[in-house]
Design a protein around this motif. Structure first.
Motif, short mmCIF file in Angstrom:
data_model
loop_
_atom_site.label_atom_id
_atom_site.label_comp_id
_atom_site.label_asym_id
_atom_site.label_seq_id
_atom_site.Cartn_x
_atom_site.Cartn_y
_atom_site.Cartn_z
N ALA A 233 74.20 56.65 79.57
CA ALA A 233 73.58 57.93 79.74
C ALA A 233 72.53 59.05 79.36
CB ALA A 233 74.49 57.98 81.72
N VAL A 234 73.83 59.19 78.31
CA VAL A 234 72.73 59.87 77.48
C VAL A 234 70.99 59.50 76.66
CG1 VAL A 234 72.13 60.90 75.10
CG2 VAL A 234 74.53 61.05 76.04
N VAL A 235 71.22 58.06 76.94
CA VAL A 235 69.77 57.13 76.53
C VAL A 235 68.61 57.78 77.58
CG1 VAL A 235 68.44 55.30 76.32
CG2 VAL A 235 70.54 55.82 74.82
N ALA A 236 69.53 57.38 78.73
CA ALA A 236 68.79 57.95 80.17
C ALA A 236 67.70 58.69 80.44
CB ALA A 236 69.34 57.33 81.24
N PHE A 237 69.07 59.99 80.46
CA PHE A 237 68.62 61.03 81.16
C PHE A 237 67.50 61.92 79.69
CE2 PHE A 237 69.17 65.95 80.95
CZ PHE A 237 68.86 65.91 81.86
N TYR A 238 68.09 61.38 78.50
CA TYR A 238 66.84 61.96 77.50
C TYR A 238 65.67 61.43 77.84
CZ TYR A 238 65.88 63.86 72.67
OH TYR A 238 65.93 64.67 71.46
N LEU A 239 65.39 59.86 78.10
CA LEU A 239 64.03 58.66 78.18
C LEU A 239 63.42 59.92 79.56
CD1 LEU A 239 63.03 56.59 77.04
CD2 LEU A 239 63.88 55.41 78.88
N LEU A 240 63.96 59.94 80.15
CA LEU A 240 63.69 60.68 81.49
C LEU A 240 62.84 62.02 81.32
CD1 LEU A 240 66.15 58.87 84.23
CD2 LEU A 240 63.46 58.23 83.85
N SER A 241 64.33 63.40 80.39
CA SER A 241 63.68 64.19 81.06
C SER A 241 63.21 65.07 80.05
CB SER A 241 64.96 64.88 81.53
OG SER A 241 65.84 65.00 80.72
N LEU A 242 62.93 64.22 78.94
CA LEU A 242 62.26 64.90 77.58
C LEU A 242 63.37 65.64 76.92
CD1 LEU A 242 58.23 65.24 78.13
CD2 LEU A 242 60.02 62.48 77.14
N ILE A 243 64.40 66.01 77.39
CA ILE A 243 65.26 66.51 76.79
C ILE A 243 66.98 66.24 76.76
CG2 ILE A 243 64.22 68.78 77.02
CD1 ILE A 243 66.85 68.87 79.15
N HIS A 244 67.76 66.28 75.64
CA HIS A 244 69.06 66.19 75.45
C HIS A 244 70.23 66.37 75.99
CE1 HIS A 244 72.92 65.37 73.55
NE2 HIS A 244 72.30 64.20 73.20
N PRO A 245 70.94 65.56 77.48
CA PRO A 245 71.23 66.72 78.00
C PRO A 245 72.90 67.39 77.62
CG PRO A 245 72.35 63.91 77.65
CD PRO A 245 70.63 64.17 77.33
N PHE A 246 72.95 67.83 76.36
CA PHE A 246 73.81 68.69 75.70
C PHE A 246 73.33 70.11 75.10
CE2 PHE A 246 76.56 65.65 77.54
CZ PHE A 246 77.19 65.82 77.56
N VAL A 247 71.85 69.19 74.90
CA VAL A 247 70.63 70.45 74.38
C VAL A 247 70.34 71.67 75.52
CG1 VAL A 247 69.36 71.29 72.69
CG2 VAL A 247 70.70 69.00 72.22
N GLY A 248 71.35 72.42 75.40
CA GLY A 248 70.64 74.13 76.12
C GLY A 248 70.95 75.30 75.97
N LYS A 249 71.06 75.87 76.14
CA LYS A 249 71.17 77.67 75.82
C LYS A 249 71.92 77.76 74.48
CE LYS A 249 72.57 79.83 79.81
NZ LYS A 249 72.07 80.84 81.44
N CYS A 272 78.58 70.14 67.94
CA CYS A 272 79.67 70.92 68.34
C CYS A 272 79.51 70.08 70.09
CB CYS A 272 79.59 72.19 69.15
SG CYS A 272 80.82 73.10 67.86
N ALA A 273 77.88 70.36 70.35
CA ALA A 273 77.09 69.72 71.63
C ALA A 273 77.07 68.75 72.05
CB ALA A 273 75.67 70.22 71.65
N TYR A 274 77.42 68.20 70.60
CA TYR A 274 76.72 66.77 70.76
C TYR A 274 78.35 66.37 71.19
CZ TYR A 274 71.56 66.90 68.90
OH TYR A 274 70.92 67.07 68.81
N ALA A 275 79.13 66.63 70.05
CA ALA A 275 80.72 66.49 70.70
C ALA A 275 81.38 66.50 71.85
CB ALA A 275 82.25 67.54 69.63
N GLY A 276 80.72 66.97 72.69
CA GLY A 276 80.73 67.57 74.63
C GLY A 276 81.60 67.82 74.44
N LEU A 277 81.52 69.35 73.87
CA LEU A 277 82.17 70.74 73.70
C LEU A 277 81.65 71.97 74.74
CD1 LEU A 277 83.75 71.09 69.86
CD2 LEU A 277 84.74 70.10 72.04
#
Length: 498
Positions: A233-249, A272-277
């Motif tokens: 799912a991370v690969v899919a979201f990153y591939l489609l949207s061009l952003i990592h699903p946990f790299v937000g503000k 922390c983001a990549y660890a799902g925190l």
């Protein structure tokens, strides 16, 4: 590397000479050899040097041999170890010469250099050059449709693996390969030495940074199908949207209250983001790590895909048991791919039913070009002449131009099956003289065709090809398909010249 001339000898005394590097991670390096259809996976230590000590060689040799004995399904596109290396921890594997890793979908230095200022279209002129180049690279590499189709094929591969009781273990863009040609979406997985049966305790944790499931990153688990589902799912979201699903503000520096840094002290905020925190960027219940970066998800995701991502990264972030299984993904991705069209103005893909908020019409969301002529196939489950037609079981939409032949896959005419849904059943082309429908050489579906706007018209069996006179811009005809589950298919070309 210290090896002379980068030469490697395998267990059968074959000599392999290193060519270009395909990818490198914490576990090792993968490179092509002078044989265009062979590659080598070389295990490296923490310093990036090849592992050569005798004790490690014996340990890895047992591991690779064990992978070769796994009961993998037949005709599964996974490159397993074909021959072990001598004097190095590694192995030789098959890798077709015309394939590239999923990582090629992201803009890198070389790809950026190939995009000159004149290549940036006017509709991107108000965007920073580096961001505009990402969009140009996005449609040059096949756009949304190719990415959705590639992900559907990858999910199908993983579903077959999970269905046989095994997990892949290390899903990342470096381990998934796709055919180089835009029109071909053949998918292979490499790095098969991590494939194993599910082991929840007492084994090493394997994942690629940025893609590992939270329970792996936090060392709470050793990997199971749900961990594969998170990484996919991370690969899919990153591939489609061009952003990592946990790299937000909270991660990119746009969080005004800087709460994350206060809570986590010296710990790296990205880790922390990549660890799902933190919540994911589109969390419906918590906007504390939201992001407006990347492509608009409203233009990329169907309702089904949105729900799958939300369930995976929302409640599935902290509870792996609540994540959708991999079996939910192939059909949802294929359905999405089959509803995209390509804009003739900017070459971006978008969903055919998009209404532009400014024009209130079917215009491209990126450059406002009017929607091109499209072929729409609505496939209904057929329960008999006395039974009503309900919602379509499948909808296939594609732009269609004069004298261009479209290939219609089996999934439009029968139940969706991961193994054969891509098989070509029909070829449809449109010209000034009408619509030509031809049966594919590989087709197995029994088909009958009826022209006219109502399904009561007399059907004619399709043995080779049938021509339908195109009389109006909204030409309609019907197909009746029989293989495993009968289908009545309403066919329409919309937007043709008047």
């Amino acid at each position: 590397m210290s090896q002379r001339l980068n030469e490697y000898v395998d267990e059968y005394q074959n000599l392999h000479i290193q060519a270009n590097v395909l990818g490198q991670g914490g576990q090792g390096i993968v490179f092509r050899t002078k044989d265009p259809d062979l590659a080598i996976k070389l295990i490296t230590d923490e310093s990036g040097n090849p592992v050569t000590d005798e004790k490690s060689l014996e340990r890895y040799s047992k591991r690779f041999k064990r992978v070769r004995l796994l009961p993998l399904p037949e005709n599964l596109n996974i490159s397993v170890p074909a021959a072990l290396l001598q004097n190095n921890a590694g192995y030789v594997m098959q890798l077709l010469s015309d394939m590239v890793p999923f990582s090629h979908f992201w803009l890198d230095g070389k790809s950026a250099e190939d995009i000159i200022p004149d290549d940036i279209p006017e509709w991107l002129s108000g965007m920073p050059e580096d961001e505009a180049k990402k969009i140009v690279h996005y449609y040059r590499t096949g756009g949304l449709r190719r990415r959705l189709h590639a992900l559907y094929k990858c999910a199908s591969l993983l579903a077959r693996l999970h269905g046989n009781g095994m997990i892949y273990g290390d899903i990342s863009p470096h381990n998934i390969f796709i055919s180089k040609g835009i029109e071909d979406s053949s998918i292979w997985l490499i790095d098969a030495d991590n494939i194993r049966f599910e082991i929840t305790l007492g084994d090493s944790v394997v994942y690629t940074p940025k893609y590992g499931a939270p329970e792996l990153v936090q060392y709470k688990d050793c990997g199971r199908p749900s961990s594969d589902c998170h990484a996919f799912a991370v690969v899919a979201f990153y591939l489609l949207s061009l952003i990592h699903p946990f790299v937000g503000k909270k991660v990119d520096g746009t969080d005004e209250d800087d709460w994350a840094n206060q809570e986590n002290g010296e710990e790296d905020i990205e880790d922390c983001a990549y660890a799902g925190l933190f919540p994911w960027v589109d969390d419906q219940n918590d906007g504390s790590n939201s992001s407006d970066s990347g492509l608009p998800r409203s233009l990329l995701l169907t309702e089904k895909l949105t729900a799958l991502f939300e369930d995976t990264f929302g409640k599935g972030r902290t509870n792996p048991l609540l994540r959708p299984t991999i079996y939910h993904w192939p059909e949802a991705l294929a359905q999405a791919a089959d509803m995209t069209i390509m804009c003739p103005g900017c070459s971006m893909n978008y969903y055919y039913d998009f209404i532009h908020p400014e024009t209130k019409d079917h215009n491209c969301p990126y450059c406002k070009t009017p929607r091109p002529p499209i072929l729409i196939l609505d496939s209904y489950q057929w329960n008999g002449a006395d039974k009503p037609l309900h919602l379509p079981s499948w909808r296939y939409v594609h732009e269609i131009s004069q004298d261009t032949e479209l290939t219609i896959p089996r999934r439009v005419l029968d139940e969706f099956e991961m193994l054969d849904s891509d098989i070509a059943e029909l070829l449809i082309s449109s010209s000034d003289n009408g619509i030509l429908i031809k049966k594919s050489d590989h087709g197995k579906v029994d088909l009958s065709i009826a022209s006219g706007s109502q399904p009561q018209h007399e059907f004619q069996k399709l043995s080779s090809q049938i021509k339908i006179d195109q009389m109006t811009p909204e030409t309609q005809f019907w197909m009746f398909a029989q293989l495993n589950s009968p289908r009545l298919v309403k066919c329409m070309i919309s937007g043709g010249s008047k």
